[in-house]
Structures are given as structure tokens and as C-alpha cells.
Design a protein around this motif. Sequence first.
Motif, PDB file in Angstrom:
ATOM      1  N   TYR A 277      76.143  72.368  59.458  1.00  0.00           N
ATOM      2  CA  TYR A 277      76.515  72.970  58.170  1.00  0.00           C
ATOM      3  C   TYR A 277      75.886  72.599  56.398  1.00  0.00           C
ATOM      4  O   TYR A 277      74.865  73.492  56.117  1.00  0.00           O
ATOM      5  CB  TYR A 277      77.677  73.210  58.273  1.00  0.00           C
ATOM      6  CG  TYR A 277      77.947  74.345  57.070  1.00  0.00           C
ATOM      7  CD1 TYR A 277      78.095  75.788  57.477  1.00  0.00           C
ATOM      8  CD2 TYR A 277      78.513  73.928  55.861  1.00  0.00           C
ATOM      9  CE1 TYR A 277      78.963  76.793  56.304  1.00  0.00           C
ATOM     10  CE2 TYR A 277      78.970  75.223  54.378  1.00  0.00           C
ATOM     11  CZ  TYR A 277      79.567  75.833  54.713  1.00  0.00           C
ATOM     12  OH  TYR A 277      79.486  76.678  54.006  1.00  0.00           O
ATOM     13  N   ARG A 278      75.618  70.927  57.106  1.00  0.00           N
ATOM     14  CA  ARG A 278      75.342  71.109  55.184  1.00  0.00           C
ATOM     15  C   ARG A 278      73.915  70.478  55.185  1.00  0.00           C
ATOM     16  O   ARG A 278      73.191  70.235  54.135  1.00  0.00           O
ATOM     17  CB  ARG A 278      76.559  69.334  55.071  1.00  0.00           C
ATOM     18  CG  ARG A 278      77.231  68.936  54.847  1.00  0.00           C
ATOM     19  CD  ARG A 278      77.388  67.804  54.277  1.00  0.00           C
ATOM     20  NE  ARG A 278      76.936  67.090  53.811  1.00  0.00           N
ATOM     21  CZ  ARG A 278      76.678  65.770  54.148  1.00  0.00           C
ATOM     22  NH1 ARG A 278      76.815  64.873  54.763  1.00  0.00           N
ATOM     23  NH2 ARG A 278      76.459  65.710  52.209  1.00  0.00           N
ATOM     24  N   ALA A 279      73.072  71.058  56.227  1.00  0.00           N
ATOM     25  CA  ALA A 279      71.708  70.803  56.549  1.00  0.00           C
ATOM     26  C   ALA A 279      71.051  72.074  55.492  1.00  0.00           C
ATOM     27  O   ALA A 279      70.068  72.304  54.889  1.00  0.00           O
ATOM     28  CB  ALA A 279      70.934  70.612  58.153  1.00  0.00           C
ATOM     29  N   VAL A 280      72.222  73.505  55.200  1.00  0.00           N
ATOM     30  CA  VAL A 280      71.987  74.889  55.285  1.00  0.00           C
ATOM     31  C   VAL A 280      72.443  75.067  54.095  1.00  0.00           C
ATOM     32  O   VAL A 280      71.529  75.217  52.768  1.00  0.00           O
ATOM     33  CB  VAL A 280      72.240  76.011  56.384  1.00  0.00           C
ATOM     34  CG1 VAL A 280      72.020  77.368  55.418  1.00  0.00           C
ATOM     35  CG2 VAL A 280      71.058  75.077  57.586  1.00  0.00           C
ATOM     36  N   ARG A 281      73.337  74.729  54.218  1.00  0.00           N
ATOM     37  CA  ARG A 281      74.520  74.988  52.060  1.00  0.00           C
ATOM     38  C   ARG A 281      75.116  73.453  51.945  1.00  0.00           C
ATOM     39  O   ARG A 281      76.029  73.418  53.084  1.00  0.00           O
ATOM     40  CB  ARG A 281      75.261  75.436  52.522  1.00  0.00           C
ATOM     41  CG  ARG A 281      76.228  76.576  51.569  1.00  0.00           C
ATOM     42  CD  ARG A 281      77.009  77.075  51.410  1.00  0.00           C
ATOM     43  NE  ARG A 281      78.394  76.869  50.617  1.00  0.00           N
ATOM     44  CZ  ARG A 281      78.788  75.598  50.497  1.00  0.00           C
ATOM     45  NH1 ARG A 281      79.570  75.044  50.733  1.00  0.00           N
ATOM     46  NH2 ARG A 281      80.046  76.348  49.329  1.00  0.00           N
ATOM     47  N   GLU A 282      75.221  72.744  51.294  1.00  0.00           N
ATOM     48  CA  GLU A 282      75.582  71.372  51.091  1.00  0.00           C
ATOM     49  C   GLU A 282      76.674  71.870  50.731  1.00  0.00           C
ATOM     50  O   GLU A 282      77.082  72.994  50.076  1.00  0.00           O
ATOM     51  CB  GLU A 282      75.218  70.846  49.884  1.00  0.00           C
ATOM     52  CG  GLU A 282      75.413  69.485  49.548  1.00  0.00           C
ATOM     53  CD  GLU A 282      75.500  68.499  50.090  1.00  0.00           C
ATOM     54  OE1 GLU A 282      76.352  67.932  51.365  1.00  0.00           O
ATOM     55  OE2 GLU A 282      74.241  67.823  50.927  1.00  0.00           O
ATOM     56  N   GLN A 444      76.095  79.681  41.618  1.00  0.00           N
ATOM     57  CA  GLN A 444      75.502  78.077  41.833  1.00  0.00           C
ATOM     58  C   GLN A 444      75.395  77.400  42.910  1.00  0.00           C
ATOM     59  O   GLN A 444      76.392  77.262  43.484  1.00  0.00           O
ATOM     60  CB  GLN A 444      77.141  78.028  40.428  1.00  0.00           C
ATOM     61  CG  GLN A 444      76.839  76.210  40.332  1.00  0.00           C
ATOM     62  CD  GLN A 444      78.061  75.834  39.203  1.00  0.00           C
ATOM     63  OE1 GLN A 444      79.001  76.645  38.924  1.00  0.00           O
ATOM     64  NE2 GLN A 444      78.490  74.527  39.329  1.00  0.00           N
ATOM     65  N   LYS A 445      74.236  76.432  42.677  1.00  0.00           N
ATOM     66  CA  LYS A 445      74.162  75.710  44.146  1.00  0.00           C
ATOM     67  C   LYS A 445      75.034  74.317  43.976  1.00  0.00           C
ATOM     68  O   LYS A 445      74.853  73.672  43.318  1.00  0.00           O
ATOM     69  CB  LYS A 445      72.694  75.467  44.416  1.00  0.00           C
ATOM     70  CG  LYS A 445      72.833  74.946  45.275  1.00  0.00           C
ATOM     71  CD  LYS A 445      70.652  74.267  45.640  1.00  0.00           C
ATOM     72  CE  LYS A 445      70.399  73.603  47.039  1.00  0.00           C
ATOM     73  NZ  LYS A 445      69.160  73.617  47.037  1.00  0.00           N
ATOM     74  N   PRO A 446      75.378  74.904  44.692  1.00  0.00           N
ATOM     75  CA  PRO A 446      76.749  72.686  45.191  1.00  0.00           C
ATOM     76  C   PRO A 446      75.425  71.788  44.641  1.00  0.00           C
ATOM     77  O   PRO A 446      74.850  71.449  45.093  1.00  0.00           O
ATOM     78  CB  PRO A 446      77.309  72.682  45.325  1.00  0.00           C
ATOM     79  CG  PRO A 446      77.723  74.287  46.627  1.00  0.00           C
ATOM     80  CD  PRO A 446      75.525  74.821  45.758  1.00  0.00           C
ATOM     81  N   GLY A 447      75.729  70.311  44.083  1.00  0.00           N
ATOM     82  CA  GLY A 447      74.940  69.146  44.237  1.00  0.00           C
ATOM     83  C   GLY A 447      75.392  68.187  45.348  1.00  0.00           C
ATOM     84  O   GLY A 447      76.732  68.213  45.547  1.00  0.00           O
ATOM     85  N   PRO A 448      74.587  67.894  45.887  1.00  0.00           N
ATOM     86  CA  PRO A 448      74.001  67.808  46.695  1.00  0.00           C
ATOM     87  C   PRO A 448      75.045  65.910  46.789  1.00  0.00           C
ATOM     88  O   PRO A 448      75.009  65.301  45.526  1.00  0.00           O
ATOM     89  CB  PRO A 448      72.697  66.918  47.242  1.00  0.00           C
ATOM     90  CG  PRO A 448      72.108  66.716  45.733  1.00  0.00           C
ATOM     91  CD  PRO A 448      72.759  68.081  44.868  1.00  0.00           C
ATOM     92  N   TRP A 449      75.446  65.701  48.022  1.00  0.00           N
ATOM     93  CA  TRP A 449      75.883  64.316  47.809  1.00  0.00           C
ATOM     94  C   TRP A 449      75.926  63.672  48.542  1.00  0.00           C
ATOM     95  O   TRP A 449      75.823  63.901  50.605  1.00  0.00           O
ATOM     96  CB  TRP A 449      77.656  64.548  47.626  1.00  0.00           C
ATOM     97  CG  TRP A 449      78.508  64.563  47.927  1.00  0.00           C
ATOM     98  CD1 TRP A 449      78.331  66.491  48.602  1.00  0.00           C
ATOM     99  CD2 TRP A 449      79.701  64.727  48.567  1.00  0.00           C
ATOM    100  NE1 TRP A 449      79.434  66.624  49.293  1.00  0.00           N
ATOM    101  CE2 TRP A 449      80.417  65.735  49.920  1.00  0.00           C
ATOM    102  CE3 TRP A 449      80.217  63.274  48.903  1.00  0.00           C
ATOM    103  CZ2 TRP A 449      81.233  65.644  50.645  1.00  0.00           C
ATOM    104  CZ3 TRP A 449      81.211  62.961  49.943  1.00  0.00           C
ATOM    105  CH2 TRP A 449      81.755  64.093  50.300  1.00  0.00           C
ATOM    106  N   ARG A 450      76.379  62.267  49.132  1.00  0.00           N
ATOM    107  CA  ARG A 450      76.378  61.320  50.443  1.00  0.00           C
ATOM    108  C   ARG A 450      77.775  60.748  50.625  1.00  0.00           C
ATOM    109  O   ARG A 450      78.482  60.377  50.031  1.00  0.00           O
ATOM    110  CB  ARG A 450      75.163  60.487  50.174  1.00  0.00           C
ATOM    111  CG  ARG A 450      73.320  60.799  49.885  1.00  0.00           C
ATOM    112  CD  ARG A 450      73.864  61.852  51.402  1.00  0.00           C
ATOM    113  NE  ARG A 450      72.109  62.312  51.745  1.00  0.00           N
ATOM    114  CZ  ARG A 450      71.784  63.520  50.915  1.00  0.00           C
ATOM    115  NH1 ARG A 450      72.954  64.145  50.647  1.00  0.00           N
ATOM    116  NH2 ARG A 450      71.223  64.118  51.270  1.00  0.00           N
TER     117      ARG A 450
END
Length: 453
Positions: A277-282, A444-450
Motif C-alpha cells: 500500500y505504502r509503495a503507492v500511497r505513503e 495534500q500528499k502525506p510526507g514520507p517516513w520510515r
Amino acid sequence: MNMGKKKEEKELQEIFDSFGADPEVLREWDLAVEKIKAVRGVLRIKTPAGYRALKKVSVTESRVRFVQQAVDHLAGKGFPGVPRFIRTKYGDPYVVHATGIYYLTDWMPGKEADLKKAKNVFLAAETLAKLHNAGAGFEGGGFGQETREDFSAQWGRYQAKLSSYDASLEDRREQNVMDESYRTHRSELNKMIHHAAEQLGNSPYGQILEWARENKTICHGSFSRQNLIVDKERLAVVDFDHCHYGHPVHDLGALLTRYMPRYDWDASIGFSILDVYRAVREITAEEMTVLAAYLSFPQRTLEVVEAYFERTRDWDTGRFANRFRKQLALDEGREMFVQDLIARYGLNLSAPSFAPHLEGLEEYDDLESMESSSVETRDDGWETREGSAVEVSENVSVQVEEETPDVSLVSHGDEYGEELEDEAGQSEPNVRFALPRVKQRKPQKPGPWRPRP
């Protein structure tokens, strides 16, 4: 009129009657019907131009308009395989009739996704992320903006129901095996519910709901195997009747809650679903925190309790008790997955650990039985069984008469069974039904995180 023609007309009418529908609506699209059968809440119609799906709904017109506009929005944003409304010959997206509101779409070819296969679950997660991306920025009608956003309200309703169930048990002279099982584990249920509610209250749930309102995001609302159609390597999503404004966490949490029990809440499967899922929408840290709180709630176990006390399932008490205990055992795995989720992503939540450890449970494989009230699965074949479908050797064409009944047509814009064909297998060509005319802010695109190590 000869007997063959009368028989075909009668059979077509019987199919519509069993569906609670009226065949006169077919003429709004000038459909030439070659075959027709009821399939999981829709009528699947074979026409010379291909297969179509006719659906009748008993909701408000504004609700249907919301669904139609949401589907158009998704298609316009490039979401593939969405069944758009086919407009009538008058240019209207649906028909308002005395028996309900009808709309027509293309029939999406394929079979229901077998989500017992992990690869299909991953494909579903990828598709859901694409749907959420495409669904942002929808400026639709006024339905659904608040009605389905807050799942904490649903949790409150469960708490109220459990209190009423407790009271009903006090009035019973004799206790059966399900009553005893419920009594035995009532305190553990209560702890799970209160812990989940507390964690949700401590999470940034309000923040992500505000983000969803500002970005006007669409949730499907019923993202389950019945509505996921696999054709080769492609996955189409059907039945948007429950779509609404909301946050993507709602759909994602429901997907995990519904299908992770099949894998005993295996963390490797769960994290893979999230990674796909996160690979398409973080997923932001705030969203992951809310998701963990959502998964802390014993939703599936409470569904069994609700079905028992409200008699929505025709099971004997032994099956209810076995199902209840099996779900409690799965709750232990669910809580362990939430513990792993909190640890892997460094979430600021208290890990749940309240489910009982149960052993020696009777095995059963009906984990899907709560998912749908449908008795059949989708099948694109036309299997012959006596009594429930009509096939015409050439086609059933709908002709227009000038007579106008008191039915209006708007000017704007769960469930797939087996077919039964004509037992004689013979019919007269060109049977015609003379039907009366029917009136008629940037996402608004959510910011990436790890995750933290």
C-alpha cells in the motif's frame, strides 16, 4: 400470442419480480435482452453490445447522484476498471421509478478475488491505495461528508449493545453454551473495547479527519472480496454504493480486520500488505498510529456476539460458541500484530494484551461466512439449473409505446448467483415486450517516513 412467447415473457417477469424490479425500465436504455439472471444484488443482462449490470437501489436520489459522481471522479483521475453509469437514451445517469432507483453499468468480467491467496491480498492493497489517490479532491454532492467518518461512534454503539445483551441474559432461566462462553469472556471483551477507545482518544485521529475533510477523500466503504473482480492479472472494483467521504485509514483498517484472520494475523503478511500500500500511497506516522488504534478493537468478535443476540444468523448455539471462541483466539494474534506494529514503527501507543489464550478449539473454516449474506459466489458462466433465468434464442427487444404512466425520470445526473435457464431450452425468436414509456483544495500528499530500527 403463441405459448413460447408467453412463456418467455412470464419468465422474464418472474426474474424481475424475484428481484423486486420492473422490466419496463429496460426500455430507458433500449436494451435488447438475450439473457438475464440475478447475480449478487444486480441483474446481469446479455445484450448484442455486451454484458450489462442493472441495479435497483432503495436509497435517496441524492445518494445515487453522489455515487455516480464519485465513480465519474475516480474514472476521470485514471482509476482503472471502475464501472461507470451508462446513461439512458434521454441522457440521464439513472432512472427513478415507483419500485426504486435503477442504474446500468458495464458488467466487469472476471471472478471474485480469492483473498485466501496472499498475492491477491497484496493486489487488493495496491488497488486500494490507487483508489485513495484517485479519490482525493472529490467535489461531490452533500451526502456522506460526516456520516461514516468517525468509527469511534460505532464503537460506542457496540458498548451500548453489550449492556443490553447483559441485561437480556439476566432474564434467562437457562443458559446455553454460547451464553456461558459470553459470560466467561465478557470482562476480557470489555477490556479490549475500553483500551481501543482510550488509544484512539490519545491518537491524532482528529487531525487525520480534518485532513480528510480538507482534501475531500473518498472511501469505498465495502472493500471486500465480493466487490473485487479479478480478470487475469487485473483487479476491478465494483459496487460503490457504500462509498463516502472519509479517511483512507478506514478502508485500510477494514481490509486488514477482514482478511488478516485468514493468516492468523501473521506479521510478515500484515507488514507486506502495508508495504505494498505504502509503495503507492505513503502512510504518515499519524495515520499509522490511528491504524494501530483501529486494529486494537475486537470488531470481528463483536460481530459474532451481535449476530447471536440479534439473531441475524441462523446458527445453532454450539456453532455460535465455537465461532465466538475462535474469534477470541484470533484476537490474541491480532493484539500481537498490533504490538509488532507499535514496535516496528515506534508509535506512541500502549500495546494491547487482553485477549484470552484459548486452546483445543474445534476447527472450522467458515471465516468468510460473516462477510456477506449472499449464498452464491460470482460466476461468469451460464450454468443450467431449472427455474430461475430466461434465455431467448435471438433477443428480447423492448419497444416504446406512446402511453405515459405516472413515473418520472430524473433529468440529471453484495452478490452473484447461479443462472437457471428455460427448462425446455426452446423459444420463439424476436419475443417483444411492449412496455409503457417512463417519464421522465489541491490534495495534500502525506510526507514520507520510515519505520524506526
